[in-house]
Design a protein around this motif. Structure first.
Motif, PDB file in Angstrom:
ATOM      1  N   ASN A  31      70.758  15.293  21.812  1.00  0.00           N
ATOM      2  CA  ASN A  31      71.241  14.297  22.228  1.00  0.00           C
ATOM      3  C   ASN A  31      72.582  13.631  21.037  1.00  0.00           C
ATOM      4  OD1 ASN A  31      70.533  14.460  25.291  1.00  0.00           O
ATOM      5  ND2 ASN A  31      70.434  12.502  25.166  1.00  0.00           N
ATOM      6  N   ILE A  33      74.959  15.664  19.663  1.00  0.00           N
ATOM      7  CA  ILE A  33      75.722  16.097  20.701  1.00  0.00           C
ATOM      8  C   ILE A  33      76.910  14.623  20.125  1.00  0.00           C
ATOM      9  CG2 ILE A  33      76.946  15.853  23.197  1.00  0.00           C
ATOM     10  CD1 ILE A  33      74.194  17.394  23.326  1.00  0.00           C
ATOM     11  N   ASN A  92      78.855  16.539  29.008  1.00  0.00           N
ATOM     12  CA  ASN A  92      78.726  17.647  27.083  1.00  0.00           C
ATOM     13  C   ASN A  92      77.851  17.843  26.954  1.00  0.00           C
ATOM     14  OD1 ASN A  92      77.375  15.156  27.273  1.00  0.00           O
ATOM     15  ND2 ASN A  92      77.873  14.320  25.816  1.00  0.00           N
ATOM     16  N   ARG A  93      76.483  18.956  27.945  1.00  0.00           N
ATOM     17  CA  ARG A  93      75.754  19.163  27.396  1.00  0.00           C
ATOM     18  C   ARG A  93      74.391  18.004  27.543  1.00  0.00           C
ATOM     19  NH1 ARG A  93      77.668  25.127  25.379  1.00  0.00           N
ATOM     20  NH2 ARG A  93      78.564  25.123  26.870  1.00  0.00           N
ATOM     21  N   SER A  94      74.900  17.213  26.965  1.00  0.00           N
ATOM     22  CA  SER A  94      73.848  16.187  26.476  1.00  0.00           C
ATOM     23  C   SER A  94      72.573  15.771  27.697  1.00  0.00           C
ATOM     24  CB  SER A  94      74.119  14.481  26.088  1.00  0.00           C
ATOM     25  OG  SER A  94      75.049  13.884  27.242  1.00  0.00           O
TER      26      SER A  94
END
Length: 210
Positions: A161, A164, A41-43
């Motif tokens: 983060n 997100i 999720n790109r975190s």
């Protein structure tokens, strides 16, 4: 099983008062390196910032606490040998770090196929860095001394983060071309880990179908 994608990026900073050349890259700007591992999720699941821009990514990794644990006590992070982090060719090959083959070594069809498939798993970390720099534009240039710049980078990663988790839409920042260090001598880790890493990468390569 891949548990994260790892890469580094450069954060432009004000010229330090001491050891300025250490922070230069080939564009003669001054940078700090941000090393990170991210999830689908790109975190970011891990970040490490502070090394000067001239450092090799392999050295940054080896000197990070993630690198130390991976080499010295991997069971703290990886429940079994099948779990690993993917990375590009600048990182060392260990049982739990699976990098791409260097371009000079990707001289067979199987190795080329492995690199192409691995590169798809690394898009997420490239996108994560782009989102980070786009949503938190302070990172495009930090006018601060190195210790404060490191703190700013770390806090921005935390905010990234949070955005997100809160479902904020992150933009796509056009990254400057990253500098490759393939032609530089990497930091050589423990030989046993290197050999075990090579064997694991070869097994994964053989499992991949064209």
């Amino acid at each position: 099983m891949t548990v994260g994608a790892m890469d580094g990026t450069y954060i432009n900073i004000r010229a330090p008062e001491k050891n300025r050349k250490d922070y230069n890259n080939r564009n003669f700007h001054h940078f700090l390196i941000l090393l990170a591992v991210c999830l689908p999720n790109r975190s970011f699941s891990y970040t490490f910032a502070g090394f000067p821009g001239s450092a090799h990514y392999a050295r940054v990794f080896r000197c990070s606490d993630l690198g130390a644990i991976t080499y010295d006590n991997p069971n703290l992070l990886f429940p079994s040998p099948e779990f690993h982090i993917s990375g590009d060719s600048e990182f060392p090959c260990t049982p739990h770090i699976v990098p791409a083959f260097k371009s000079s070594m990707a001289n067979t069809e199987k190795k080329g196929n492995f690199n192409r498939k691995l590169s798809k798993t690394l898009i997420v970390i490239e996108d994560a860095f782009g989102d980070l720099k786009n949503s938190l534009r302070r990172l495009q240039y930090i006018h601060a001394h190195v210790p404060k710049a490191v703190t700013i980078i770390s806090r921005c990663c935390t905010l990234h983060n949070i955005l997100i988790v809160d479902g904020e839409t992150l933009g796509n920042y056009q990254l400057q071309e990253e500098i490759t260090h393939e032609e530089l001598d990497p930091v050589v880790g423990d030989w046993f880990h290197m050999q075990s890493g090579f064997q694991k990468r070869n097994i994964l390569m053989d499992l991949m179908k064209h």
